[in-house]
Design an enzyme around this catalytic site. Structure first.
Site, short mmCIF file in Angstrom:
data_model
loop_
_atom_site.label_atom_id
_atom_site.label_comp_id
_atom_site.label_asym_id
_atom_site.label_seq_id
_atom_site.Cartn_x
_atom_site.Cartn_y
_atom_site.Cartn_z
CB CYS A 603 -0.91 0.02 1.23
SG CYS A 603 -1.91 1.52 1.37
CB CYS A 617 -4.62 -1.04 2.08
SG CYS A 617 -3.82 -0.95 3.69
CG ASP A 649 22.48 -7.05 -1.47
OD1 ASP A 649 22.92 -6.47 -2.47
OD2 ASP A 649 21.83 -6.47 -0.58
CE1 TYR A 845 25.53 -6.41 0.80
CE2 TYR A 845 26.46 -8.42 1.75
CZ TYR A 845 25.35 -7.63 1.43
OH TYR A 845 24.10 -8.07 1.73
#
Length: 938
Positions: A603, A617, A649, A845
């Protein structure tokens, strides 16, 4: 490409229009089209060309043909489109090819004109303008959380109207080309995005395959230049420094001719010169090393240009008198003074540089002349131009005050990379990295086999200027490697260059054998998690083409290493466990556990997320945005490429996100691979693309189990905690519950081990801490009384000198401990900022338990120390690995650029990022940078 495409389409009965920036280029294209038609046997294709180099008779004949629309291919300049659009108003083209978008957009109405020529009616163009405004209102509504539904309805209606036309109206295709794109984001430019689903892109000369060499001037620079040319042969470009100017370029060309080298001073476009150079009439073209130079910008002859020689280091001479209106020179001067002033003065410099850049981008050349005239007359302009004049004059006055200071003059004289010259008027000589990159980039161009090999040689006439050039070019191209000329096997380099030039010449002339044609360039889709990360990666390869596929933004670039790359972001997780099936989303059946996933639905109004099959929602009733749309868009792109790379990642969560994405795309493409990179740099991305791997199923299963534990343990515990304490906001989970138990246990042990400490300050200032078991109050009072009345003696037992070694670079836990303590940030803020620094390619990272430093990392530290301390770097640099080999390494900077330099480069817009860097970004970056550099010093 454009010529071949238009000829091919014309042979299929389609009509094409090529728009070029200059008459000279239009003449060249005319010849090439004729050659293509002749070789292909397409004798029935009608070509109309109009440019200013035609005779009066030719112009009249072409005018009549254009009026009658007697052509299959039309070629004109962008100036013709602006001035004589009335001749084309009734035409409709299947394809319009625009070369040099900068020239095309000088008349912004050209956008509307081209859209109409492609078949867009006025009401659809008007809908495009309205959609731009509607999107602006939607962004405002999302920010204020007001009138979101109304704004979304307006956007949806306009998008639907345009989509219906694109489906049923079948407009033509627009193809744009250009070396650089500096167009303002006007509404007309933004129409490309709304009506044609792409944004203008381009590339600065950062895609290059060039041997960057240097040689010290051994005597007279003209002689050294001529000797090099005689050794290298024809097909060269010679650039003279901007501070020497066009007159010196002409003088050097005359000298080269006297040495038997056929040279021409190409300081402004000349009729037939490029044709004669391409055909071998001239061996060498000589020009000025400048971004604006026609020799650096206006030539694209990959079959002819073999090398570039810089007869002197590319540099800019700044007259410190600062007369007239030259904002770009004042900006360059202030940015180079920045290293030698106080912190407050640096802030002032950043303000002036930013203001000058912003204001000058908003005024025309004629308005700049008005400001210059007003300054010369001592008058003050009114309105906006008066504001620009005031800021400029304040900046000039500030620069003059800095230059007049003895400490600044002394620092400039001692600078290893700047030259301060005296005489009647002080001048500052600074390197010109853009001039070098642009000029040397002419030797390496993109063709069917990738980037052609190029050669660039700088003859060093000023060592300080060359030091500055090396440093500043690395700001743009961080992996550039400079080599002395004598260290390179020149014959081997020239052999590769000549083999490629021969292939390109035969390719462009149609003499290539089918067996020699190889499909070396592959199309690929790289999927990452974050939109910021996608944008950062795309910018490594120039300013990307940006297109919309449904709700997905796709960046399109060419890596120059064999990949035509589409880059898109999944936005993190696409799927999660549902809540309305099984036990918290897991079906338990016959001893088997079957997790059931649904697409995430969010939402935009209140931020709630759902995985069950709902459209609105449950909290606020607003319409949900379903990530299934992202999947559909990714599938559409996947069908257009040879291979898909998943670059999420490098942890278990990223592995699971990537695995989910791969499962959804596998049926739509022939090949899906996992790529892994621990820093977002051009080098790391290219290495990852060349080393794909399979998905780590163990990591995927670990993350799957972790999520089930979140549901089974976390959901159940949370509901019970809320029930027991009567608070619906309480929560518990698989991690926090265990940690809470650990905290309670530590607290109990701490209470059991409480001891009394007495802090004693002696007369000489020394402090002594006395530790005792927990005592009753009366014993404490007795001991305090004795201590107050007692005496102490201090005896020196021994002296020793201890060398304190630096701390290792940061891992995640040590970064959190240090940042929360010294920067007063919360752990969440630290990790969020570190995530953004990683996505912008500034640090490696940030989720790692390793302190290992790679070879690349040690190289970053060495380069920084060499640039900062010069010859002292040898004694200061002590490379350390700090850990065992492995996939992960420490948290470190990706470039040898400290926080202060980073701030300067952002101000100069050398670096641009998807989001604005804040004070907290700079503070955390400085903490990471300083800790890492210290770890590599004695």
């Amino acid at each position: 490409f454009g010529i071949a495409l238009l000829v091919y389409l014309a042979s299929k009965g389609m009509k094409g229009y090529m728009i070029l920036p200059t008459s000279l280029l239009a003449r060249q294209v005319q010849s090439k089209i004729s050659a293509f038609i002749e070789r292909g046997g397409f004798t029935d294709i009608r070509v109309a060309v109009y440019h200013s180099l035609m005779t009066e008779k030719e112009s009249r004949e072409m005018y009549e043909r254009i009026l009658r629309m007697d052509y299959d291919i039309l070629v004109t300049t962008s100036a013709f489109l602006s001035r004589r659009y009335d001749l084309l108003a009734n035409a409709k083209f299947d394809v319009v090819f625009v070369d040099d978008v900068d020239s095309f957009l000088r008349a912004s109405k050209n956008v509307d004109r081209v859209l109409k020529l492609l078949g867009f009616p006025d009401d659809i163009i008007d809908a495009g303008y309205k959609l731009i405004e509607a999107r602006r209102r939607l962004r405002k509504a999302l920010s204020s959380r007001e009138n979101i539904d109304e704004a979304r309805v307006e956007v949806d209606e306009l998008e639907s109207k345009i989509a219906r036309f694109l489906r049923d109206g079948r407009p033509g295709i627009l193809i744009v080309s250009g070396a650089s794109i500096r167009a303002r984001r006007t509404k007309r430019v933004m129409l490309f995005k709304e009506l044609l689903r792409f944004e203008l892109g381009g590339r600065f000369e950062l895609l290059r395959n060039v041997e960057d060499l240097y040689i010290e001037c051994r005597g007279v620079i003209e002689e050294d230049t001529a000797n090099l040319i005689l050794k290298l042969g024809g097909g060269g470009l010679v650039f003279v420094p901007m501070d020497m100017g066009a007159a010196y370029a002409a003088k050097l060309a005359d000298y080269l001719n006297s040495r038997g080298i056929k040279a021409y001073a190409y300081v402004k476009p000349r009729r037939r010169i490029l044709e004669e150079y391409a055909s071998g009439v001239y061996d060498i073209l000589v020009g000025v090393a400048s971004f604006r130079s026609p020799l650096a910008r206006g030539i694209d002859l990959p079959q002819r240009i073999r090398y570039a020689i810089f007869a002197g280091v590319p540099k800019i001479r700044i007259d410190l008198g600062l007369e007239g209106f030259k904002p770009w020179r004042v900006s360059i001067l202030l940015s180079h003074l920045r290293d030698y002033v106080s912190e407050d003065e640096k802030i002032q410099i950043d303000y002036y540089v930013t203001a000058l850049r912003r204001y000058t981008s908003m005024i025309s050349t004629s308005e700049g002349k008005m400001i210059e005239d007003a300054i010369a007359r001592g008058e003050k302009l009114d309105g906006f131009l008066g504001r620009v004049q005031a800021v400029y004059q304040d900046a000039v006055e500030f620069a003059r005050k800095l230059i007049a200071r003895e400490d600044v003059k002394r620092a400039l004289e001692e600078s290893p990379r700047l030259i301060l010259e005296g005489g009647e008027r002080l001048t500052l000589i600074v390197p010109d990295p853009v001039g070098y990159i642009q000029g040397s980039g002419r030797t390496s161009r993109l063709y069917s086999r990738g980037l052609s090999k190029g050669l660039s040689i700088v003859i060093i006439d000023e060592r300080k200027a060359f030091n500055g050039l090396v440093e500043e070019v690395s700001w743009y191209i961080d992996d550039i490697k400079w080599k002395p000329l004598e260290s390179v096997d020149l014959d081997s380099v020239l052999k590769q260059i000549d083999e490629e030039r021969d292939y390109i010449a035969r390719l462009t002339s149609g003499r290539i054998e089918p067996s020699e044609v190889k499909d070396i360039v592959r199309t690929a889709l790289l999927v990452v998690e974050s939109p910021n990360k996608a944008k950062t990666i795309a910018r490594f390869f120039g300013r990307p083409l940006k297109k919309r596929i449904g709700s997905l933004t796709v960046y399109e670039v060419d890596t120059g290493t064999g990949f035509h790359l589409n880059i898109a972001a999944s936005g993190g997780h696409i799927y999660d466990l549902v809540t309305d099936v099984g036990y918290h989303g897991v079906i338990v059946e016959d001893g088997r556990y079957i997790p059931v996933y649904g697409s995430l639905k969010r939402c935009l109004k209140c931020g709630e997320q759902y995985t069950d099959d709902v459209e609105s929602c449950l909290q606020c009733g607003a319409k949900l945005v379903d990530k299934a749309g992202i999947v559909e868009s990714l599938r559409e792109v996947s069908t257009e490429v040879d291979t898909v790379f998943i670059g999420t990642d490098a942890d278990s969560e990223g592995e699971k996100i990537g695995w989910d994405t791969a499962c959804m795309l596998s049926p739509y493409t022939s090949h899906v691979s996992r790529v892994e990179f621990h820093e977002i740099t051009r080098r790391a991305i290219l290495e990852a693309l060349n080393k794909p791997r399979d998905f780590d199923q163990a990591m995927v299963e670990a993350q799957l189990l972790r999520r089930i534990e979140d549901r089974w343990i976390g959901f159940e515990l949370s509901s019970r905690v809320q029930k027991v304490f009567g608070k619906p906001t309480l929560s518990a989970g698989r991690v926090q519950t265990v940690v809470l138990g650990w905290v309670v246990d530590r607290y109990d042990k701490a209470r059991a081990s409480i001891r009394d400490f007495f802090r004693i300050i002696l007369e000489n200032g020394l402090t002594v801490i006395l530790e005792k078991p927990k005592m009753e109050r009366r014993y404490v009072d007795e001991l305090l009384a004795r201590l107050r009345e007692g005496e102490a003696s201090v005896r020196i037992e021994s002296l020793e000198e201890v060398e304190v070694k630096p701390y290792p670079p940061f891992s995640t836990d040590s970064m959190l401990a240090e940042a929360t303590s010294s920067l007063r940030m919360s752990a969440d803020d630290v990790m969020n900022i570190a995530q953004e620094l990683f996505e912008m390619g500034l640090i490696t990272y940030h989720r790692t338990d390793s302190v290992r430093v790679s070879d690349v990392g040690r190289g970053v530290a060495q380069r920084y120390l060499e640039e900062r301390f010069g010859s002292r770097a040898i004694e200061l640099f002590k490379p350390r690995v700090w850990g065992v080999e492995g996939a992960h390494e420490c948290i470190r900077p990706t470039r040898p650029i400290d926080a202060d330099r980073l701030k300067q480069l952002v101000t100069l817009r050398v670096y641009t990022f998807p989001i604005a860097l804040t004070k907290n970004h700079y503070m955390l970056y400085k903490l990471i940078f300083d800790r890492f550099i210290a770890s590599q010093m004695r």
